[in-house]
Design a protein around this motif. Structure first.
Motif, PDB file in Angstrom:
ATOM      1  N   ALA A  25       0.837  -1.199   0.000  1.00 31.74           N
ATOM      2  CA  ALA A  25       0.000   0.000   0.000  1.00 31.74           C
ATOM      3  C   ALA A  25       0.871   1.247   0.000  1.00 31.74           C
ATOM      4  N   ILE A  26       0.302   2.333  -0.548  1.00 32.00           N
ATOM      5  CA  ILE A  26       0.981   3.628  -0.596  1.00 32.00           C
ATOM      6  C   ILE A  26       0.040   4.667   0.005  1.00 32.00           C
ATOM      7  N   SER A  27       0.567   5.501   0.892  1.00 31.61           N
ATOM      8  CA  SER A  27      -0.240   6.564   1.475  1.00 31.61           C
ATOM      9  C   SER A  27       0.661   7.760   1.759  1.00 31.61           C
ATOM     10  N   GLY A  28       0.120   8.756   2.450  1.00 31.44           N
ATOM     11  CA  GLY A  28       0.880   9.954   2.753  1.00 31.44           C
ATOM     12  C   GLY A  28       0.749  10.340   4.210  1.00 31.44           C
ATOM     13  N   ARG A  29       1.818  10.849   4.801  1.00 27.71           N
ATOM     14  CA  ARG A  29       1.770  11.380   6.156  1.00 27.71           C
ATOM     15  C   ARG A  29       1.223  12.805   6.120  1.00 27.71           C
ATOM     16  N   GLY A  30       0.565  13.194   7.189  1.00 24.87           N
ATOM     17  CA  GLY A  30       0.024  14.537   7.255  1.00 24.87           C
ATOM     18  C   GLY A  30      -1.341  14.636   6.603  1.00 24.87           C
ATOM     19  N   ARG A  31      -1.667  15.823   6.100  1.00 28.28           N
ATOM     20  CA  ARG A  31      -3.023  16.066   5.612  1.00 28.28           C
ATOM     21  C   ARG A  31      -3.208  15.745   4.137  1.00 28.28           C
ATOM     22  N   ALA A  32      -2.138  15.388   3.424  1.00 30.13           N
ATOM     23  CA  ALA A  32      -2.244  15.146   1.986  1.00 30.13           C
ATOM     24  C   ALA A  32      -1.740  13.759   1.626  1.00 30.13           C
ATOM     25  N   PHE A  33      -2.264  13.254   0.515  1.00 27.04           N
ATOM     26  CA  PHE A  33      -1.678  12.053  -0.093  1.00 27.04           C
ATOM     27  C   PHE A  33      -0.425  12.454  -0.854  1.00 27.04           C
ATOM     28  N   CYS A  34      -0.579  13.313  -1.849  1.00 23.80           N
ATOM     29  CA  CYS A  34       0.571  13.774  -2.641  1.00 23.80           C
ATOM     30  C   CYS A  34       0.145  14.955  -3.492  1.00 23.80           C
ATOM     31  N   SER A  35       0.918  16.026  -3.441  1.00 20.67           N
ATOM     32  CA  SER A  35       0.581  17.253  -4.176  1.00 20.67           C
ATOM     33  C   SER A  35       1.237  17.326  -5.549  1.00 20.67           C
ATOM     34  N   GLY A  36       1.853  16.217  -5.995  1.00 18.20           N
ATOM     35  CA  GLY A  36       2.470  16.218  -7.314  1.00 18.20           C
ATOM     36  C   GLY A  36       3.957  16.527  -7.258  1.00 18.20           C
ATOM     37  N   GLN A  37       4.517  16.881  -8.385  1.00 20.44           N
ATOM     38  CA  GLN A  37       5.945  17.135  -8.484  1.00 20.44           C
ATOM     39  C   GLN A  37       6.351  18.378  -7.690  1.00 20.44           C
ATOM     40  N   ASN A  38       7.435  18.241  -6.948  1.00 20.21           N
ATOM     41  CA  ASN A  38       8.040  19.377  -6.256  1.00 20.21           C
ATOM     42  C   ASN A  38       8.833  20.189  -7.279  1.00 20.21           C
ATOM     43  N   LEU A  39       8.341  21.364  -7.626  1.00 22.41           N
ATOM     44  CA  LEU A  39       8.971  22.153  -8.685  1.00 22.41           C
ATOM     45  C   LEU A  39      10.338  22.679  -8.270  1.00 22.41           C
ATOM     46  N   ASP A  40      10.537  22.916  -6.975  1.00 23.81           N
ATOM     47  CA  ASP A  40      11.869  23.330  -6.523  1.00 23.81           C
ATOM     48  C   ASP A  40      12.896  22.238  -6.770  1.00 23.81           C
ATOM     49  N   ARG A  97       4.070  -7.948  -8.613  1.00 25.18           N
ATOM     50  CA  ARG A  97       3.470  -9.271  -8.457  1.00 25.18           C
ATOM     51  C   ARG A  97       2.451  -9.334  -7.323  1.00 25.18           C
ATOM     52  N   LYS A  98       2.362  -8.267  -6.558  1.00 27.77           N
ATOM     53  CA  LYS A  98       1.430  -8.199  -5.442  1.00 27.77           C
ATOM     54  C   LYS A  98       0.406  -7.088  -5.711  1.00 27.77           C
ATOM     55  N   PRO A  99      -0.778  -7.160  -5.098  1.00 31.77           N
ATOM     56  CA  PRO A  99      -1.715  -6.050  -5.240  1.00 31.77           C
ATOM     57  C   PRO A  99      -1.141  -4.781  -4.620  1.00 31.77           C
ATOM     58  N   VAL A 100      -1.298  -3.671  -5.347  1.00 29.19           N
ATOM     59  CA  VAL A 100      -0.822  -2.368  -4.871  1.00 29.19           C
ATOM     60  C   VAL A 100      -2.044  -1.480  -4.648  1.00 29.19           C
ATOM     61  N   VAL A 101      -2.250  -1.048  -3.407  1.00 31.68           N
ATOM     62  CA  VAL A 101      -3.439  -0.292  -3.021  1.00 31.68           C
ATOM     63  C   VAL A 101      -3.024   1.123  -2.642  1.00 31.68           C
ATOM     64  N   ALA A 102      -3.713   2.120  -3.184  1.00 32.17           N
ATOM     65  CA  ALA A 102      -3.482   3.512  -2.803  1.00 32.17           C
ATOM     66  C   ALA A 102      -4.441   3.888  -1.688  1.00 32.17           C
ATOM     67  N   LEU A 103      -3.897   4.358  -0.573  1.00 30.32           N
ATOM     68  CA  LEU A 103      -4.690   4.843   0.557  1.00 30.32           C
ATOM     69  C   LEU A 103      -4.657   6.364   0.505  1.00 30.32           C
ATOM     70  N   VAL A 104      -5.660   6.947  -0.124  1.00 28.38           N
ATOM     71  CA  VAL A 104      -5.642   8.385  -0.380  1.00 28.38           C
ATOM     72  C   VAL A 104      -6.296   9.095   0.792  1.00 28.38           C
ATOM     73  N   ASN A 105      -5.462   9.588   1.681  1.00 32.14           N
ATOM     74  CA  ASN A 105      -5.904  10.195   2.929  1.00 32.14           C
ATOM     75  C   ASN A 105      -6.245  11.671   2.797  1.00 32.14           C
ATOM     76  N   GLY A 106      -5.861  12.287   1.674  1.00 27.54           N
ATOM     77  CA  GLY A 106      -6.090  13.716   1.476  1.00 27.54           C
ATOM     78  C   GLY A 106      -5.888  14.073   0.020  1.00 27.54           C
ATOM     79  N   PRO A 107      -5.615  15.353  -0.285  1.00 24.49           N
ATOM     80  CA  PRO A 107      -5.475  15.773  -1.675  1.00 24.49           C
ATOM     81  C   PRO A 107      -4.478  14.929  -2.468  1.00 24.49           C
ATOM     82  N   ALA A 108      -4.859  14.602  -3.705  1.00 23.17           N
ATOM     83  CA  ALA A 108      -4.003  13.889  -4.655  1.00 23.17           C
ATOM     84  C   ALA A 108      -4.033  14.694  -5.947  1.00 23.17           C
ATOM     85  N   VAL A 109      -2.940  15.356  -6.261  1.00 21.94           N
ATOM     86  CA  VAL A 109      -2.932  16.366  -7.316  1.00 21.94           C
ATOM     87  C   VAL A 109      -1.850  16.055  -8.347  1.00 21.94           C
ATOM     88  N   GLY A 110      -2.158  16.247  -9.617  1.00 19.49           N
ATOM     89  CA  GLY A 110      -1.168  16.063 -10.675  1.00 19.49           C
ATOM     90  C   GLY A 110      -0.606  14.661 -10.659  1.00 19.49           C
TER      91      GLY A 110
END
Length: 266
Positions: free
Chosen positions: A54-69, A103-116
């Motif tokens: 499984a994949i998730s995010g710490r804090g209030r977001a799942f992932c805000s996309g690419q870090n432009l910096d 080879r295994k199931p991959v589950v997204a645990l989207v706890n908050g915003p998922a952008v880009g």
């Protein structure tokens, strides 16, 4: 081992969860985090102990996309003009390949915003579980880019041409419930129920006949390209392969003996 991920292990190693762990940037993706995640998925795929990922995010977001910096070297007048292409080819594409062929199931645990790219990181997983406060946005067009992270491949197949165009062109934000109504999300839970309900599903996945799930993923992936005749032939081949697994034998015995099966994932 991983500088950008927080790894949790559950159920005697059968489940591993990777948390993107840069909450100050809403878990924006960097080259190190993309490399860490790719290596994590690859290791789980080949680790016979692991049955679900499984994949998730710490804090209030799942992932805000690419870090432009991270993408652009600030103050460097001699910046490589091909930097975006190199990031896509060298970092995003290998991660997409590892997730889709895991080879295994991959589950997204989207706890908050998922952008880009964060939205696509979720949508290329085998299925998505989302908290009701989460949302999804194909925000690439907002900065003059096209969907990547498999977006141009998967979005038309998940949504159809018109809706894929609409979301990609406008960057419209979808609530978790809207995303579920479009078939992008499997389940939506309240914020309070998200962790326990998701863990129930992950525990079930970690105890399923993983070998058959691997073969199901393979069949679904090839269906995008096969004719019906080719797909039916493939089903016969893969069904025979599934029937030769220990899990199939255990499943039949458990059914006949009216007991719960004890699958080993092989």
């Amino acid at each position: 081992m991983y500088t950008q991920l927080d790894i949790e292990t559950h159920f005697d190693g059968k489940l591993k969860i990777a948390y993107l762990n840069q909450p100050d940037t809403m878990n924006a993706l960097t080259k190190p985090s993309l490399s860490d995640l790719k290596d994590f998925i690859k290791e789980c795929s080949h680790d016979e102990t692991v049955r679900c990922v499984a994949i998730s995010g710490r804090g209030r977001a799942f992932c805000s996309g690419q870090n432009l910096d991270d993408a652009f070297i600030q103050g460097n007048e001699h910046r490589d003009d091909d930097i975006i292409r190199k990031i896509v080819v060298d970092y995003y594409n290998p991660l997409v390949n590892e997730i889709t062929r895991c080879r295994k199931p991959v589950v997204a645990l989207v706890n908050g915003p998922a952008v880009g790219a964060g939205a696509m990181l979720a949508l290329i997983s085998d299925f998505v579980l989302a908290a009701d406060k989460a949302y999804f946005a194909q925000a690439f067009s907002n900065i003059g880019l096209i969907p990547d992270t498999g977006g141009t491949y998967f979005l038309p197949k998940l949504l159809g041409r018109q809706l894929a165009n609409y979301l990609a062109f406008t960057g419209k934000r979808l609530s978790a419930e809207e995303a579920k109504s479009y078939g992008l999300v499997a389940e939506v839970f309240s914020e309070e129920e998200f962790a326990p309900k998701s863990m129930e599903i992950l525990e079930k996945m970690a105890n399923m006949p993983t070998a058959a799930i691997k073969l199901t993923k393979k069949a679904f992936a090839q269906s995008y390209h096969n004719t019906l005749k080719e797909q039916l032939e493939l089903e016969g081949d893969l069904q025979q392969e599934a029937a030769e697994t220990e899990d199939f034998k255990e499943g039949v015995q458990a059914f006949l003996q009216k007991r719960k099966p004890d699958y080993k994932g092989r």
